[in-house]
Design a protein around this motif. Structure first.
Motif, PDB file in Angstrom:
ATOM      1  N   HIS A 367       0.861  -1.180   0.000  1.00  0.00           N
ATOM      2  CA  HIS A 367       0.000   0.000   0.000  1.00  0.00           C
ATOM      3  C   HIS A 367       0.899   1.234   0.000  1.00  0.00           C
ATOM      4  CE1 HIS A 367      -3.104   2.880   0.782  1.00  0.00           C
ATOM      5  NE2 HIS A 367      -4.015   1.923   0.773  1.00  0.00           N
ATOM      6  N   PRO A 368       0.848   2.031  -1.052  1.00  0.00           N
ATOM      7  CA  PRO A 368       1.820   3.129  -1.188  1.00  0.00           C
ATOM      8  C   PRO A 368       1.650   4.264  -0.193  1.00  0.00           C
ATOM      9  CG  PRO A 368       0.169   3.217  -2.942  1.00  0.00           C
ATOM     10  CD  PRO A 368      -0.063   1.931  -2.207  1.00  0.00           C
ATOM     11  N   ASP A 369       0.474   4.422   0.383  1.00  0.00           N
ATOM     12  CA  ASP A 369       0.241   5.566   1.266  1.00  0.00           C
ATOM     13  C   ASP A 369       0.679   5.318   2.700  1.00  0.00           C
ATOM     14  OD1 ASP A 369      -0.784   7.012  -0.791  1.00  0.00           O
ATOM     15  OD2 ASP A 369      -2.886   6.813  -0.207  1.00  0.00           O
ATOM     16  N   TRP A 370       0.531   4.112   3.182  1.00  0.00           N
ATOM     17  CA  TRP A 370       0.660   3.862   4.614  1.00  0.00           C
ATOM     18  C   TRP A 370       1.782   2.909   4.988  1.00  0.00           C
ATOM     19  CZ3 TRP A 370      -4.976   2.835   3.405  1.00  0.00           C
ATOM     20  CH2 TRP A 370      -5.677   4.054   3.320  1.00  0.00           C
ATOM     21  N   GLY A 371       2.563   2.437   4.007  1.00  0.00           N
ATOM     22  CA  GLY A 371       3.642   1.525   4.319  1.00  0.00           C
ATOM     23  C   GLY A 371       3.155   0.210   4.881  1.00  0.00           C
ATOM     24  N   THR A 372       1.999  -0.234   4.418  1.00  0.00           N
ATOM     25  CA  THR A 372       1.371  -1.457   4.913  1.00  0.00           C
ATOM     26  C   THR A 372       1.157  -2.417   3.746  1.00  0.00           C
ATOM     27  OG1 THR A 372      -0.778  -0.357   4.656  1.00  0.00           O
ATOM     28  CG2 THR A 372       0.233  -0.320   6.848  1.00  0.00           C
ATOM     29  N   LEU A 373       0.517  -3.536   4.030  1.00  0.00           N
ATOM     30  CA  LEU A 373       0.207  -4.529   3.010  1.00  0.00           C
ATOM     31  C   LEU A 373      -1.301  -4.636   2.834  1.00  0.00           C
ATOM     32  CD1 LEU A 373       2.694  -7.323   4.132  1.00  0.00           C
ATOM     33  CD2 LEU A 373       2.952  -5.809   2.151  1.00  0.00           C
ATOM     34  N   GLU A 374      -1.726  -4.875   1.606  1.00  0.00           N
ATOM     35  CA  GLU A 374      -3.138  -5.059   1.319  1.00  0.00           C
ATOM     36  C   GLU A 374      -3.481  -6.548   1.371  1.00  0.00           C
ATOM     37  OE1 GLU A 374      -4.383  -3.123  -2.241  1.00  0.00           O
ATOM     38  OE2 GLU A 374      -3.273  -1.290  -1.814  1.00  0.00           O
ATOM     39  N   PHE A 375      -4.736  -6.852   1.608  1.00  0.00           N
ATOM     40  CA  PHE A 375      -5.192  -8.228   1.644  1.00  0.00           C
ATOM     41  C   PHE A 375      -5.369  -8.783   0.233  1.00  0.00           C
ATOM     42  CE2 PHE A 375      -6.492  -7.068   5.964  1.00  0.00           C
ATOM     43  CZ  PHE A 375      -6.134  -8.217   6.670  1.00  0.00           C
ATOM     44  N   ASP A 376      -5.190 -10.088   0.115  1.00  0.00           N
ATOM     45  CA  ASP A 376      -5.437 -10.784  -1.141  1.00  0.00           C
ATOM     46  C   ASP A 376      -6.903 -11.221  -1.158  1.00  0.00           C
ATOM     47  OD1 ASP A 376      -5.508 -12.300  -3.418  1.00  0.00           O
ATOM     48  OD2 ASP A 376      -3.889 -13.679  -2.841  1.00  0.00           O
ATOM     49  N   TYR A 377      -7.765 -10.356  -1.666  1.00  0.00           N
ATOM     50  CA  TYR A 377      -9.204 -10.624  -1.637  1.00  0.00           C
ATOM     51  C   TYR A 377      -9.605 -11.751  -2.578  1.00  0.00           C
ATOM     52  CZ  TYR A 377      -8.891  -6.017   0.466  1.00  0.00           C
ATOM     53  OH  TYR A 377      -8.528  -4.956   1.261  1.00  0.00           O
ATOM     54  N   GLY A 378      -8.707 -12.142  -3.479  1.00  0.00           N
ATOM     55  CA  GLY A 378      -9.021 -13.217  -4.401  1.00  0.00           C
ATOM     56  C   GLY A 378      -8.793 -14.592  -3.816  1.00  0.00           C
ATOM     57  N   ARG A 379      -8.174 -14.674  -2.664  1.00  0.00           N
ATOM     58  CA  ARG A 379      -7.923 -15.968  -2.033  1.00  0.00           C
ATOM     59  C   ARG A 379      -9.072 -16.298  -1.097  1.00  0.00           C
ATOM     60  NH1 ARG A 379      -2.155 -18.440  -0.461  1.00  0.00           N
ATOM     61  NH2 ARG A 379      -2.925 -20.503   0.168  1.00  0.00           N
ATOM     62  N   THR A 380      -9.670 -17.460  -1.281  1.00  0.00           N
ATOM     63  CA  THR A 380     -10.896 -17.779  -0.550  1.00  0.00           C
ATOM     64  C   THR A 380     -10.694 -17.756   0.957  1.00  0.00           C
ATOM     65  OG1 THR A 380     -10.414 -20.137  -0.764  1.00  0.00           O
ATOM     66  CG2 THR A 380     -11.840 -19.155  -2.431  1.00  0.00           C
ATOM     67  N   GLU A 381      -9.556 -18.282   1.439  1.00  0.00           N
ATOM     68  CA  GLU A 381      -9.338 -18.335   2.882  1.00  0.00           C
ATOM     69  C   GLU A 381      -9.153 -16.946   3.477  1.00  0.00           C
ATOM     70  OE1 GLU A 381      -7.308 -22.036   1.076  1.00  0.00           O
ATOM     71  OE2 GLU A 381      -7.515 -19.908   0.608  1.00  0.00           O
ATOM     72  N   VAL A 382      -8.511 -16.053   2.722  1.00  0.00           N
ATOM     73  CA  VAL A 382      -8.317 -14.683   3.206  1.00  0.00           C
ATOM     74  C   VAL A 382      -9.657 -13.954   3.246  1.00  0.00           C
ATOM     75  CG1 VAL A 382      -7.206 -12.472   2.729  1.00  0.00           C
ATOM     76  CG2 VAL A 382      -5.937 -14.609   2.405  1.00  0.00           C
ATOM     77  N   ARG A 383     -10.436 -14.123   2.197  1.00  0.00           N
ATOM     78  CA  ARG A 383     -11.765 -13.508   2.185  1.00  0.00           C
ATOM     79  C   ARG A 383     -12.612 -14.052   3.330  1.00  0.00           C
ATOM     80  NH1 ARG A 383     -13.049 -14.771  -2.703  1.00  0.00           N
ATOM     81  NH2 ARG A 383     -14.607 -16.390  -2.265  1.00  0.00           N
ATOM     82  N   ASN A 384     -12.508 -15.351   3.586  1.00  0.00           N
ATOM     83  CA  ASN A 384     -13.232 -15.966   4.692  1.00  0.00           C
ATOM     84  C   ASN A 384     -12.778 -15.381   6.031  1.00  0.00           C
ATOM     85  OD1 ASN A 384     -13.887 -19.464   5.639  1.00  0.00           O
ATOM     86  ND2 ASN A 384     -14.708 -17.571   6.415  1.00  0.00           N
ATOM     87  N   PHE A 385     -11.464 -15.194   6.204  1.00  0.00           N
ATOM     88  CA  PHE A 385     -10.920 -14.608   7.421  1.00  0.00           C
ATOM     89  C   PHE A 385     -11.560 -13.250   7.712  1.00  0.00           C
ATOM     90  CE2 PHE A 385      -7.746 -11.645   9.183  1.00  0.00           C
ATOM     91  CZ  PHE A 385      -7.393 -12.286  10.371  1.00  0.00           C
ATOM     92  N   LEU A 386     -11.755 -12.442   6.673  1.00  0.00           N
ATOM     93  CA  LEU A 386     -12.290 -11.095   6.855  1.00  0.00           C
ATOM     94  C   LEU A 386     -13.806 -11.094   7.010  1.00  0.00           C
ATOM     95  CD1 LEU A 386     -10.049  -9.196   4.281  1.00  0.00           C
ATOM     96  CD2 LEU A 386      -9.935  -9.032   6.776  1.00  0.00           C
ATOM     97  N   VAL A 387     -14.499 -11.898   6.208  1.00  0.00           N
ATOM     98  CA  VAL A 387     -15.962 -11.957   6.324  1.00  0.00           C
ATOM     99  C   VAL A 387     -16.344 -12.464   7.713  1.00  0.00           C
ATOM    100  CG1 VAL A 387     -18.053 -13.083   5.485  1.00  0.00           C
ATOM    101  CG2 VAL A 387     -16.374 -12.209   3.853  1.00  0.00           C
TER     102      VAL A 387
END
Length: 784
Positions: A367-387
């Motif tokens: 993430h260019p603004d905050w020096g952080t990492l974005e989530f991989d929303y295309g990965r089912t397990e990551v999306r599940n983690f957030l939902v």
């Protein structure tokens, strides 16, 4: 007499297998350790590096396992032996009696594993993380973590001196879940996962599903089980019966760590509900309460998505605060940050040695603004983690709303990126289609599972259909994102820009306050004066206003009156309710001393605070101000073009056709005989005048009712000539049985709003009843 030593098993593991076990790179340590039938009997193996002896306490007596140089103790029992035993592990200076965790079946079921693989486990926190439980009559804690790229995972913590050699976890198959049941461990145990990566490293990571953490700067996860008994059943039942779109909503936004610095969750439960009731807010919105390593991020760089920050207390303490707010009739919204996460080594970044929660392509991960990492929303397990995380806060903590931070940064692949720094989607566009699908799934899941909860988007672009239902296609044929409400960033920027101008120049920028009505019904809006507008050199709200101190306060009051009568829900950040002049400081909090008796301008600040309480009271009592927020029938300009006068006048209506007139005179001159049209004759009462002396104004307005004349004006059959104080907002309402003028009332008066007006429950367990003192600021609670 020493116990007999069992003979060595002829099925001793190979040197290669033992090496992988000791290095923490064995995928199935349970196949080696514990009790297993072999030719000639039952082999028992226990891995306890540093131990001098290991005894088996069995039903037929005590037997000693043969020691190996590598800390692997082994022995062969006769065939048919029942593998139920305890261990006595002897060290140089002490013995420990424990059960062998490697004789138990997996604690994560096949259905859980199937749902995790499918990305459809809506209560993921019940399968992964740490859970105290009893298995086969043995008390302990079950641990489970998703780490599909790991070669091995071990459990480390305060119970094994942070050496995980003797606590390897087993892989439960292709889904990437690792599991271990540890007898004897319970609540309060501090732990992490030690992950062996494919490139030869050992990482110690906090549990992504931990429900409790150590207080920063410490970073360990903590085993937790909730013992809280809720007392807000009536609130939840009534919440599900009311549409937030057609209800009053005025939100007080605050940072829980600095609203009153030093207060814990339970102390806030005494002070905060009383203050919010005093000022008649319907909701409170907390900046992110999820655990975060750096306090200066205000919670927007989350490391523990399932744990409320330990800075202020335990998860049950946070539940106590929410319960107290609900029983005081206050809804609770929390900021939620699924847009990014920090790079701290102990947390989610490259969790199992490779990109896991973040995309593998660094152009999408960074993430260019905050020096952080974005989530991989295309990965089912990551999306599940957030939902599942969104559902978790609503179901486990009874949260009434999730305000989703930085939605625009999720929706656009080129957000804050230059050409060459981003890759388009499969159709060549800039839209992040995976993020769109995630937001739609999150909203649909939350609304299906949690009646009455509202999701709110901070989305700063013109993305079509942010608050349109996911199953309702728009102009492009695609469904909406499914949010309930959206922050109206355009209104906020335009209105603040207008009010920051000197009145002599405002006539040339009149459209900055009228333009919002061009798109007011394109989405369901919240009007936000949030923390973002009073930090980083932007100045406090009153400091943005031009003129001397009197004019600044007058502008401030007029602005709030205009805001509260504009279509949309209201949000105001702490400190702005009493016109503090300095920016928000997350270490010092609001400038409460401005309200102290010995402060020279205390009366000025109290006046603004009193106005906010009155705005909220009248707002809730008058349905025309909120009942048709999302319907054009609820608003009509009287005069949108009085630029030379710096006057804005319009009507608000409710479903019964009852009207309230709002008139803002934003020039520093009193206007007398200023005619506006009205829809009905009879007496019209000034129910609000921001220039009243009790609010710190000059009192130039008229407090007596106005008799509407049968003189058509501005498309209305009646009209009246008003006295408009300088830099003020005036609300008029007809006197009559259809909409009576309601005088100010105390906290214990009869209340009617289905959400806001829930009285405190005197029989609600040990919840402290919020104070009803009329002071300007809550008193600090002594700790002890």
């Amino acid at each position: 007499m020493d116990p007999p030593v069992l003979q060595l098993s002829p099925a001793r593991p190979s040197a290669e297998e033992t090496g992988r076990l000791l290095a923490g790179r064995h995928h199935d340590p349970h196949s080696v350790l514990g009790a297993h039938p072999v030719r000639g009997g039952v082999v028992v193996r226990v891995l306890r590096p540093g131990a001098e002896r290991v005894l088996l306490e069995t039903e037929v007596g005590t037997l000693a396992l043969a020691a190996g140089a590598d800390g692997l103790f082994t022995g062969l029992l006769p065939s048919g032996w029942e593998p139920r035993y305890r261990l006595t592990v002897g060290y140089r200076d002490h013995d420990r009696v424990e059960h062998d965790g490697y004789r138990f079946a997996p604690t994560v079921g096949e259905l859980d594993l199937h749902l995790i693989r499918e990305g459809r486990h809506e209560q993921l926190w019940q399968a992964l993380g740490s859970h105290p439980r009893t298995v086969d009559g043995v008390a302990g804690t079950a641990f489970a973590v998703w780490a599909p790229n790991a070669e091995g995972v071990r459990l480390v913590g305060d119970f094994n001196y942070w050496d995980g050699t003797g606590f390897p976890m087993r892989s439960l198959g292709a889904g990437g879940v690792w599991e271990l049941f540890v007898p004897g461990l319970g609540e309060g145990t501090r732990y992490k996962y030690e992950i062996a990566t494919r490139d030869g490293r050992l990482l110690q990571k906090a549990d992504p599903l931990a429900r409790r953490t150590e207080a920063p700067p410490a970073t360990a996860s903590v085993v937790h089980a909730s013992h809280y008994t809720w007392g807000d059943a009536r609130w939840l039942a009534r919440r599900g019966e009311v549409s937030y779109l057609n209800a009053a909503m005025s939100v007080y936004e605050l940072h829980p760590g600095s609203w009153r610095p030093g207060l814990s969750y339970r102390q806030l439960a005494v002070e905060l509900p009383a203050y919010l009731r005093e000022l008649n807010f319907t909701h409170v919105e907390f900046l992110p309460v999820m655990e975060h390593p750096f306090g200066g991020s205000w919670g927007y760089q989350v490391s523990g998505f399932y744990a409320p920050t330990a800075r202020l207390g335990t998860p049950d303490d946070f539940k106590f605060l929410i319960d107290a707010l609900h029983q005081a009739g206050i809804g609770v919204i929390v900021d939620w940050v699924p847009a990014h996460f920090p790079k701290d080594d102990f947390a989610l970044a490259r969790f199992d040695g490779a990109p896991l929660y973040e995309p593998a392509d660094p152009r999408r991960a960074e993430h260019p603004d905050w020096g952080t990492l974005e989530f991989d929303y295309g990965r089912t397990e990551v999306r599940n983690f957030l939902v599942a995380n969104a559902v978790y806060w609503c179901e486990e903590f009874h949260i009434d709303g999730l305000r989703v931070d930085a939605v625009a940064s999720m929706l656009y692949l080129d957000y804050s990126r230059q050409d060459g720094q981003w890759t388009p989607n499969q159709y060549g566009g800039r839209e992040n289609l995976d993020a769109v699908a995630f937001l739609q799934e999150m909203n649909a899941t939350v609304y299906r599972r949690c009646p009455g909860v509202v999701t709110i988007a901070e989305e700063s672009t013109a993305w079509d259909g942010v608050t349109r239902p996911t199953d309702s296609p728009g102009r492009d044929g695609a469904g909406g994102l499914g949010f309930g409400l959206k922050w109206n960033m355009g209104w906020m920027h335009d209105s603040l820009r207008y009010f920051s101008r000197e009145p002599v120049h405002r006539q040339y920028h009149h459209h900055e306050l009228t333009f919002s009505m061009v798109y007011a019904y394109s989405e369901h809006y919240v009007l936000p004066i949030s923390h973002d507008e009073v930090v980083h050199g932007k100045g406090a709200l009153v400091a943005k206003m031009p003129g001397d101190w009197w004019q600044q306060r007058a502008n401030h009051r007029a602005y709030l009156g205009f805001m509260w009568s504009h279509p949309g829900k209201q949000l105001l950040f702490m400190g702005q309710e009493f016109a503090q002049g300095a920016e928000w400081d997350h270490e010092q909090g609001p400038q409460w001393w401005l309200l102290d008796d010995d402060w020279p301008a205390a009366a000025d600040h109290r006046g603004v605070q009193r106005l906010v309480g009155e705005l909220n009271r009248i707002y809730q009592d008058y349905p025309p101000l909120w009942q048709l927020d999302s319907d054009p029938a609820g608003f009509r300009w009287l005069d949108a073009d009085a630029a030379r006068d710096n006057v804005y006048s319009y009507l608000r209506r409710d479903t019964a056709g009852r009207a309230l007139a709002s008139v803002s005179n934003l020039c520093p001159e009193v206007r007398t005989g200023y005619r506006i049209g009205l829809p009905a004759g009879g007496w019209w009462h000034p129910v609000l005048d921001t220039d009243e002396p009790r609010f710190g104004g000059a009192g130039a307005g008229r407090r007596e009712p106005y008799l509407a004349e049968e003189v058509p004006w501005q498309g209305q059959p009646f009209s009246v000539g008003l006295t408009l104080p300088a830099l003020s907002t005036l609300w008029l309402c007809p006197q009559g049985p259809e909409l009576p003028v309601i005088p100010a009332r105390g906290l214990d008066a009869a209340e009617t709003d289905p959400l806001r007006r829930e009285p405190l429950d005197a029989e609600a367990g040990d919840l402290a009843r919020p104070s009803t003192r009329r002071d300007h600021v809550p008193a600090a609670v002594e700790t002890g």
